[in-house]
Scaffold this motif. Structure first.
Motif, PDB file in Angstrom:
ATOM      1  N   SER A  21       0.829  -1.197   0.000  1.00  0.00           N
ATOM      2  CA  SER A  21       0.000   0.000   0.000  1.00  0.00           C
ATOM      3  C   SER A  21       0.870   1.256   0.000  1.00  0.00           C
ATOM      4  CB  SER A  21      -1.017  -0.085   1.144  1.00  0.00           C
ATOM      5  OG  SER A  21      -0.815   0.858   2.103  1.00  0.00           O
ATOM      6  N   PHE A  22       2.057   1.166   0.603  1.00  0.00           N
ATOM      7  CA  PHE A  22       3.034   2.262   0.520  1.00  0.00           C
ATOM      8  C   PHE A  22       3.574   2.397  -0.920  1.00  0.00           C
ATOM      9  CE2 PHE A  22       7.600   3.470   0.860  1.00  0.00           C
ATOM     10  CZ  PHE A  22       7.414   4.788   1.208  1.00  0.00           C
ATOM     11  N   LEU A  23       3.801   1.238  -1.584  1.00  0.00           N
ATOM     12  CA  LEU A  23       4.291   1.278  -2.969  1.00  0.00           C
ATOM     13  C   LEU A  23       3.264   1.972  -3.879  1.00  0.00           C
ATOM     14  CD1 LEU A  23       5.739  -2.344  -3.394  1.00  0.00           C
ATOM     15  CD2 LEU A  23       6.961  -0.258  -2.785  1.00  0.00           C
ATOM     16  N   ASN A  24       1.966   1.726  -3.616  1.00  0.00           N
ATOM     17  CA  ASN A  24       0.924   2.400  -4.392  1.00  0.00           C
ATOM     18  C   ASN A  24       1.055   3.909  -4.296  1.00  0.00           C
ATOM     19  OD1 ASN A  24      -0.787   0.578  -5.787  1.00  0.00           O
ATOM     20  ND2 ASN A  24      -1.603  -0.147  -3.828  1.00  0.00           N
ATOM     21  N   VAL A  25       1.323   4.382  -3.077  1.00  0.00           N
ATOM     22  CA  VAL A  25       1.490   5.825  -2.889  1.00  0.00           C
ATOM     23  C   VAL A  25       2.670   6.314  -3.723  1.00  0.00           C
ATOM     24  CG1 VAL A  25       2.022   7.619  -1.196  1.00  0.00           C
ATOM     25  CG2 VAL A  25       0.493   5.747  -0.577  1.00  0.00           C
ATOM     26  N   LEU A  26       3.793   5.558  -3.659  1.00  0.00           N
ATOM     27  CA  LEU A  26       4.980   5.947  -4.428  1.00  0.00           C
ATOM     28  C   LEU A  26       4.657   6.002  -5.922  1.00  0.00           C
ATOM     29  CD1 LEU A  26       7.999   3.937  -2.943  1.00  0.00           C
ATOM     30  CD2 LEU A  26       7.420   6.337  -2.616  1.00  0.00           C
ATOM     31  N   PHE A  40       1.752   6.354  -7.485  1.00  0.00           N
ATOM     32  CA  PHE A  40       0.815   7.407  -7.882  1.00  0.00           C
ATOM     33  C   PHE A  40       1.432   8.792  -7.770  1.00  0.00           C
ATOM     34  CE2 PHE A  40      -2.829   4.403  -7.368  1.00  0.00           C
ATOM     35  CZ  PHE A  40      -3.315   4.578  -8.660  1.00  0.00           C
ATOM     36  N   ARG A  41       2.295   8.992  -6.789  1.00  0.00           N
ATOM     37  CA  ARG A  41       2.804  10.353  -6.568  1.00  0.00           C
ATOM     38  C   ARG A  41       4.103  10.643  -7.288  1.00  0.00           C
ATOM     39  NH1 ARG A  41       1.447  11.401  -0.200  1.00  0.00           N
ATOM     40  NH2 ARG A  41      -0.715  10.701  -0.282  1.00  0.00           N
ATOM     41  N   PHE A  42       4.864   9.608  -7.637  1.00  0.00           N
ATOM     42  CA  PHE A  42       6.133   9.834  -8.320  1.00  0.00           C
ATOM     43  C   PHE A  42       5.858  10.466  -9.677  1.00  0.00           C
ATOM     44  CE2 PHE A  42       9.810   8.638 -10.831  1.00  0.00           C
ATOM     45  CZ  PHE A  42      10.827   8.928  -9.962  1.00  0.00           C
ATOM     46  N   PRO A  43       6.619  11.440 -10.162  1.00  0.00           N
ATOM     47  CA  PRO A  43       7.781  12.030  -9.514  1.00  0.00           C
ATOM     48  C   PRO A  43       7.482  13.391  -8.878  1.00  0.00           C
ATOM     49  CG  PRO A  43       7.833  12.475 -11.859  1.00  0.00           C
ATOM     50  CD  PRO A  43       6.478  11.913 -11.540  1.00  0.00           C
ATOM     51  N   ASN A  44       6.325  13.537  -8.242  1.00  0.00           N
ATOM     52  CA  ASN A  44       6.017  14.807  -7.581  1.00  0.00           C
ATOM     53  C   ASN A  44       6.628  14.816  -6.184  1.00  0.00           C
ATOM     54  OD1 ASN A  44       4.408  15.474  -9.812  1.00  0.00           O
ATOM     55  ND2 ASN A  44       2.753  14.266  -8.938  1.00  0.00           N
ATOM     56  N   TYR A  45       7.912  15.162  -6.146  1.00  0.00           N
ATOM     57  CA  TYR A  45       8.674  14.999  -4.913  1.00  0.00           C
ATOM     58  C   TYR A  45       8.068  15.621  -3.657  1.00  0.00           C
ATOM     59  CZ  TYR A  45      12.341  12.758  -7.462  1.00  0.00           C
ATOM     60  OH  TYR A  45      13.039  11.873  -8.212  1.00  0.00           O
ATOM     61  N   PRO A  46       7.565  16.862  -3.719  1.00  0.00           N
ATOM     62  CA  PRO A  46       7.158  17.496  -2.459  1.00  0.00           C
ATOM     63  C   PRO A  46       6.202  16.621  -1.651  1.00  0.00           C
ATOM     64  CG  PRO A  46       7.054  19.072  -4.254  1.00  0.00           C
ATOM     65  CD  PRO A  46       7.377  17.748  -4.862  1.00  0.00           C
ATOM     66  N   GLY A  47       5.197  16.041  -2.318  1.00  0.00           N
ATOM     67  CA  GLY A  47       4.222  15.280  -1.547  1.00  0.00           C
ATOM     68  C   GLY A  47       4.434  13.792  -1.657  1.00  0.00           C
ATOM     69  N   ARG A  91      -1.576  13.399   3.396  1.00  0.00           N
ATOM     70  CA  ARG A  91      -2.579  12.355   3.460  1.00  0.00           C
ATOM     71  C   ARG A  91      -3.001  11.957   2.057  1.00  0.00           C
ATOM     72  NH1 ARG A  91      -5.599  12.588   8.172  1.00  0.00           N
ATOM     73  NH2 ARG A  91      -6.640  10.789   7.271  1.00  0.00           N
ATOM     74  N   SER A  92      -3.499  10.729   1.922  1.00  0.00           N
ATOM     75  CA  SER A  92      -3.984  10.270   0.627  1.00  0.00           C
ATOM     76  C   SER A  92      -5.335  10.914   0.321  1.00  0.00           C
ATOM     77  CB  SER A  92      -4.132   8.754   0.638  1.00  0.00           C
ATOM     78  OG  SER A  92      -2.871   8.165   0.702  1.00  0.00           O
ATOM     79  N   LYS A  93      -5.481  11.333  -0.953  1.00  0.00           N
ATOM     80  CA  LYS A  93      -6.748  11.945  -1.376  1.00  0.00           C
ATOM     81  C   LYS A  93      -7.340  11.149  -2.520  1.00  0.00           C
ATOM     82  CE  LYS A  93      -5.800  16.778  -0.237  1.00  0.00           C
ATOM     83  NZ  LYS A  93      -4.555  17.473  -0.378  1.00  0.00           N
ATOM     84  N   CYS A  94      -8.660  11.207  -2.676  1.00  0.00           N
ATOM     85  CA  CYS A  94      -9.305  10.599  -3.834  1.00  0.00           C
ATOM     86  C   CYS A  94      -8.874  11.384  -5.059  1.00  0.00           C
ATOM     87  CB  CYS A  94     -10.822  10.652  -3.696  1.00  0.00           C
ATOM     88  SG  CYS A  94     -11.667  10.213  -5.225  1.00  0.00           S
ATOM     89  N   ARG A  95      -8.519  10.670  -6.137  1.00  0.00           N
ATOM     90  CA  ARG A  95      -7.996  11.381  -7.294  1.00  0.00           C
ATOM     91  C   ARG A  95      -9.117  12.023  -8.116  1.00  0.00           C
ATOM     92  NH1 ARG A  95      -5.057   8.164 -10.899  1.00  0.00           N
ATOM     93  NH2 ARG A  95      -6.420   6.481 -10.249  1.00  0.00           N
ATOM     94  N   LEU A 108     -12.313   3.255  -7.959  1.00  0.00           N
ATOM     95  CA  LEU A 108     -10.914   3.317  -7.521  1.00  0.00           C
ATOM     96  C   LEU A 108     -10.088   2.436  -8.443  1.00  0.00           C
ATOM     97  CD1 LEU A 108     -11.520   2.741  -3.710  1.00  0.00           C
ATOM     98  CD2 LEU A 108     -10.887   4.903  -4.774  1.00  0.00           C
ATOM     99  N   SER A 109      -8.822   2.798  -8.611  1.00  0.00           N
ATOM    100  CA  SER A 109      -7.955   2.023  -9.493  1.00  0.00           C
ATOM    101  C   SER A 109      -7.755   0.609  -8.951  1.00  0.00           C
ATOM    102  CB  SER A 109      -6.618   2.731  -9.632  1.00  0.00           C
ATOM    103  OG  SER A 109      -5.701   1.859 -10.244  1.00  0.00           O
ATOM    104  N   LEU A 110      -7.845  -0.380  -9.857  1.00  0.00           N
ATOM    105  CA  LEU A 110      -7.555  -1.773  -9.488  1.00  0.00           C
ATOM    106  C   LEU A 110      -6.108  -1.947  -9.063  1.00  0.00           C
ATOM    107  CD1 LEU A 110      -9.133  -4.391 -11.924  1.00  0.00           C
ATOM    108  CD2 LEU A 110      -9.212  -4.352  -9.426  1.00  0.00           C
ATOM    109  N   GLN A 111      -5.292  -0.951  -9.433  1.00  0.00           N
ATOM    110  CA  GLN A 111      -3.877  -1.021  -9.046  1.00  0.00           C
ATOM    111  C   GLN A 111      -3.720  -1.195  -7.536  1.00  0.00           C
ATOM    112  OE1 GLN A 111      -1.219   2.303 -10.282  1.00  0.00           O
ATOM    113  NE2 GLN A 111      -0.381   2.047  -8.232  1.00  0.00           N
ATOM    114  N   TYR A 112      -4.608  -0.550  -6.745  1.00  0.00           N
ATOM    115  CA  TYR A 112      -4.461  -0.622  -5.288  1.00  0.00           C
ATOM    116  C   TYR A 112      -4.432  -2.065  -4.783  1.00  0.00           C
ATOM    117  CZ  TYR A 112      -5.243   4.430  -4.904  1.00  0.00           C
ATOM    118  OH  TYR A 112      -5.124   5.792  -5.015  1.00  0.00           O
TER     119      TYR A 112
END
Ligand SMILES: [Zn+2]
Length: 250
Positions: free
Chosen positions: A15-20, A22-29, A34-38, A69-73
């Motif tokens: 679940s941490f990898l999912n965050v990485l 989805f957010r990569f390469p937006n370094y600041p966040g 917190r996780s938000k609905c896209r 929600l994305s099946l990726q999760y």
């Protein structure tokens, strides 16, 4: 007992990898925030962030806006949990198997990212290579010669293919993946790994061309095939090579 523990740890890491991813390469966040609905941008409460379970309870939809929600999760979480359990089952509770789990985690990020965007994020390819090298040194039957020959075969053959195809078939990121699994697998293992990757790639390619009307020329990420082949070779490679040599000698 440890099986359940490693599965749960795998789910959480997934679940941490999912965050990485989805957010990569937006370094600041990248990690904080917190996780938000896209779709609706609403912050997701903690009880909706439980790996796999939340996805099932919510029927795969956002609680607030009911968008899918994305099946990726769940897929990434289950893949990570499953691989952690497999490595624990085959290699026990050891530094070697923990490093293999790190290799698996980086592989999942690269696999998912490459399918989605046909790109291999460099930082994760480097991390994969570093984890693989450390794992190789911790392997119970480590031999420096085999380590070097494996890297030469895995990285070298892919490097030649990247060179002669002018990066059309695969890219520089794939060489790092070839090197990583090559070092880890040794000479025979990495030959098996490359052969498996091309066979799996060819089979999937034919299926995509016939079922999904993809053209021969359409681009297909290659790293997923390398990663599937590499993980098969890590777990069952020795058995497959021994079985093959038995027949070759007979
Ligand atoms: Zn929403």
């Amino acid at each position: 007992m440890y099986f359940v523990l490693f599965f749960v740890i795998g789910l959480l890491v997934g679940s941490f990898l999912n965050v990485l991813i989805f957010r990569f390469p937006n370094y600041p966040g990248l990690i904080s925030g917190r996780s938000k609905c896209r779709h609706c941008q609403k912050t997701i409460p903690w009880f909706d962030l439980i790996p796999v379970l939340s996805f099932l309870i919510l029927g795969g939809r956002c609680r607030n806006c009911r968008q899918k929600l994305s099946l990726q999760y769940p897929l990434v979480e289950i893949a990570c949990g499953g691989l952690f359990v497999l490595f624990y089952y085959y290699f026990g509770l050891s530094a070697f198997s923990i490093l293999l789990m790190a290799v698996a985690a980086m592989s999942i990020v690269i696999f998912t990212f490459d399918i989605k965007s046909l790109e291999i994020p460099e930082v994760f390819a480097w991390l994969l290579l570093i984890f693989a090298i450390v794992a190789a040194f911790l392997a119970p039957n480590f031999s420096l010669a085999n380590f070097l020959l494996g890297g030469l075969a895995g990285g070298g053959i892919l490097g030649i293919l990247v060179g002669i195809s002018d990066e059309r078939w695969m890219g520089a990121g794939d060489i790092k993946i070839g090197l990583a699994f090559g070092f880890l697998l040794g000479l025979y293992g990495s030959l098996l790994f490359l052969m498996l990757a091309f066979v799996i790639g060819a089979v999937v390619g034919v299926i995509l061309i016939t079922c999904k009307n993809k053209k021969m020329s359409s681009q297909l990420a290659f790293s997923p095939f390398l990663i599937i082949a590499g993980i098969i070779a890590i777990i069952w490679g020795e058995r497959i090579v021994n079985w093959y040599l038995k027949f070759a000698i007979m």
